[in-house]
Scaffold this active site. Structure first.
Site, PDB file in Angstrom:
ATOM      1  N   LYS A  14       0.856  -1.203   0.000  1.00 12.00           N
ATOM      2  CA  LYS A  14       0.000   0.000   0.000  1.00 12.00           C
ATOM      3  C   LYS A  14       0.880   1.236   0.000  1.00 12.00           C
ATOM      4  O   LYS A  14       2.053   1.186   0.387  1.00 12.00           O
ATOM      5  CB  LYS A  14      -0.930   0.029   1.208  1.00 12.00           C
ATOM      6  CG  LYS A  14      -0.258   0.034   2.602  1.00 12.00           C
ATOM      7  CD  LYS A  14       0.139   1.386   3.126  1.00 12.00           C
ATOM      8  CE  LYS A  14       0.802   1.318   4.509  1.00 12.00           C
ATOM      9  NZ  LYS A  14       1.607   2.482   4.872  1.00 12.00           N
ATOM     10  N   GLY A 104       7.457   1.850   4.557  1.00 11.45           N
ATOM     11  CA  GLY A 104       6.170   2.543   4.581  1.00 11.45           C
ATOM     12  C   GLY A 104       5.172   1.951   3.602  1.00 11.45           C
ATOM     13  O   GLY A 104       4.147   2.556   3.309  1.00 11.45           O
ATOM     14  N   GLY A 107       4.444  -4.019   4.059  1.00 10.79           N
ATOM     15  CA  GLY A 107       4.674  -5.424   3.675  1.00 10.79           C
ATOM     16  C   GLY A 107       4.400  -6.425   4.793  1.00 10.79           C
ATOM     17  O   GLY A 107       3.714  -7.417   4.574  1.00 10.79           O
ATOM     18  N   GLY A 108       4.916  -6.152   5.987  1.00 14.29           N
ATOM     19  CA  GLY A 108       4.740  -7.101   7.094  1.00 14.29           C
ATOM     20  C   GLY A 108       3.275  -7.263   7.461  1.00 14.29           C
ATOM     21  O   GLY A 108       2.786  -8.386   7.622  1.00 14.29           O
ATOM     22  N   SER A 109       2.545  -6.148   7.554  1.00 16.23           N
ATOM     23  CA  SER A 109       1.110  -6.217   7.905  1.00 16.23           C
ATOM     24  C   SER A 109       0.316  -6.904   6.806  1.00 16.23           C
ATOM     25  O   SER A 109      -0.645  -7.628   7.070  1.00 16.23           O
ATOM     26  CB  SER A 109       0.516  -4.816   8.077  1.00 16.23           C
ATOM     27  OG  SER A 109       0.993  -4.216   9.232  1.00 16.23           O
ATOM     28  N   ASP A 142      -2.228  -1.926  10.402  1.00 19.85           N
ATOM     29  CA  ASP A 142      -2.624  -1.861   8.991  1.00 19.85           C
ATOM     30  C   ASP A 142      -3.303  -3.149   8.506  1.00 19.85           C
ATOM     31  O   ASP A 142      -3.773  -3.205   7.370  1.00 19.85           O
ATOM     32  CB  ASP A 142      -1.397  -1.598   8.099  1.00 19.85           C
ATOM     33  CG  ASP A 142      -0.833  -0.203   8.294  1.00 19.85           C
ATOM     34  OD1 ASP A 142      -1.529   0.639   8.899  1.00 19.85           O
ATOM     35  OD2 ASP A 142       0.298   0.045   7.846  1.00 19.85           O
TER      36      ASP A 142
END
Ligand code: C5P
Length: 307
Positions: A14, A104, A107-109, A142
Site C-alpha cells: 500500500k 512505509g 509489507g509485514g502487515s 494496517d
C-alpha cells in the site's frame, strides 16, 4: 498428516495517499486520518501441507522465520482461536517477498493479513473477514486495511477502516531512498516541530476519485522527515517534474511515490531516477477486487496483469 491441497495467496503493498496525524493518544500512538491505496506490487504466500509444527521459509535473506514474523503470529492467533492443541502444525508457508521491508509500504502487515486468510481457510473456515480484522489488529494496525484492499479511509491508528470507491487506475513510481526512517522517530519529530510551532508543508494536490470526490494527496510526516533527509523532497520534486499528478512519502517513509496517468511518463521517471542511482520500481494502483488480502494467485494473462 494434513490433507489440504497447496494454495497460493497474494499480499499487496500500500501507499498512504494522504496521512494526517491528529492527537496523541493515552497509549502513546497518534490518531490518524489516512487514505490507503493498495498497489499491484505484492508478496506471495504459498501454503503447503507439511508434517509437524508450522514452518516458514522466505526468499529474502534476513527475514525472521520464527514468532517474530507476523505470518507466524497470524498462524498462532488462528490456531488458538480454532482451539488447536499444542503448536500450530500441518502447514509450511513459503513467503516470496517482493515488497521492500520497512519502507512505509506495509509489507509485514499485508503478509499477516493474507496469512490470517490462509490459516483461517485451513483451521477456521467459517470465520468472516470482519472477525479476522478484529483479530488482525492485534498483529498490526494496517492489517484491517489489507483485509479490505483497494482504496480505504483509515481512522484511529489506521485500524478503523472504511472502504472507499476505487480510484481511477494510476501508474505508480516508487523510489526507495538508501536509508530507513524509524516510525517512532518520525512521529517524535512531528510532535517536536508542532510544539516549536514549525509550520507544516502544504498538504498537496487533489487527485480525482472515481465519482466526483476530490482527494488530497500528502503526508504530514513528510516535512519533518524531509528536513532531516532532503533527498525525500528532491525525489518528490523530481517525480512532479517528470509529470506525476501528485507525489508524497508513504507512511513514515522512506519510500516516495508518484502517481501518473500515463504509463510512459511513469516509466521514464523510474528509469531516469534509476540512472541517477536510486532504487525504483514501477507498479499500478490495485482495485479492491484485485487486492483484498488473500486474493488468489491467478495464472497470468496480459489482461490480468496487476503489477
Ligand atoms: O506501529 P508501530 O508499532 O510500528 O509504531 C511504532 C511507534 O510509532 C509507536 O510506538 C508510536 O511511537 C509511533 N506511532 C504513533 N502513532 C501511530 C503509529 C505509530 O505515534 N499511529
Amino acid at each position: 498428516m494434513s490433507t489440504f491441497s497447496a494454495f497460493s495467496l497474494r499480499a499487496h503493498a500500500k501507499v498512504n495517499l494522504s496521512l494526517r496525524v491528529l492527537d496523541l493518544r493515552a497509549d502513546g500512538y497518534h490518531n490518524l486520518e489516512t487514505v490507503f491505496q493498495a498497489l499491484g506490487l505484492h508478496d506471495t504466500l504459498d501454503f503447503e501441507p507439511h508434517e509437524g509444527p508450522l514452518t516458514l521459509s522466505c526468499d529474502m535473506p534476513g527475514v525472521p522465520l520464527d514468532e517474530q514474523n507476523l505470518v507466524w503470529r497470524a498462524g498462532r492467533l488462528i490456531w488458538d482461536c480454532a482451539k488447536g492443541r499444542g503448536e500450530p502444525s500441518g502447514v509450511h508457508v513459503r513467503l516470496r517477498k517482493r515488497i521492500p521491508a520497512q519502507g512505509g509500504l506495509g509489507g509485514g502487515s499485508s503478509d499477516a493479513a493474507t496469512a490470517l486468510v490462509g490459516f483461517a481457510r485451513l483451521w477456521l473456515p467459517h470465520e468472516d473477514v470482519p472477525i479476522l480484522a478484529d483479530m488482525g489488529v492485534t498483529v498490526g494496525a494496517d492489517v484491517p486495511f489489507f483485509l479490505c484492499g483497494g482504496t480505504a479511509l483509515g481512522l484511529n491508528r489506521g485500524d478503523r477502516v472504511f472502504p472507499l470507491a476505487d480510484i481511477e487506475p494510476r501508474y505508480v513510481a516508487l523510489v526507495f531512498p538508501p536509508f530507513g526512517v524509524s516510525t517512532p522517530t518520525a512521529y517524535k519529530w512531528l510532535d517536536e516541530e508542532r510544539v516549536e510551532g514549525v509550520p507544516g508543508a502544504s498538504f498537496g494536490r487533489d487527485l480525482l476519485l472515481a465519482g466526483s470526490v476530490k482527494l488530497p494527496v500528502g503526508n504530514q510526516l513528510e516535512a519533518p522527515v524531509a528536513r532531516r533527509h532532503p533527498e525525500i523532497g528532491q525525489v518528490r520534486d523530481a517525480l512532479i517534474a517528470f509529470g506525476a499528478e501528485a507525489a508524497a512519502m508513504s507512511g513514515s517513509g522512506s519510500t516516495v511515490f508518484g502517481l501518473f496517468e500515463v504509463r510512459e511518463q511513469a516509466a521514464r521517471a523510474v528509469s531516469a531516477l534509476r540512472r541517477e542511482g536510486w532504487n525504483t520500481l514501477l507498479t499500478r494502483t490495485a482495485s479492491r477486487r484485485q487486492s483484498s488480502a488473500g486474493a488468489p494467485v491467478l495464472v497470468r494473462t496480459r489482461s490480468s496483469r496487476i503489477d
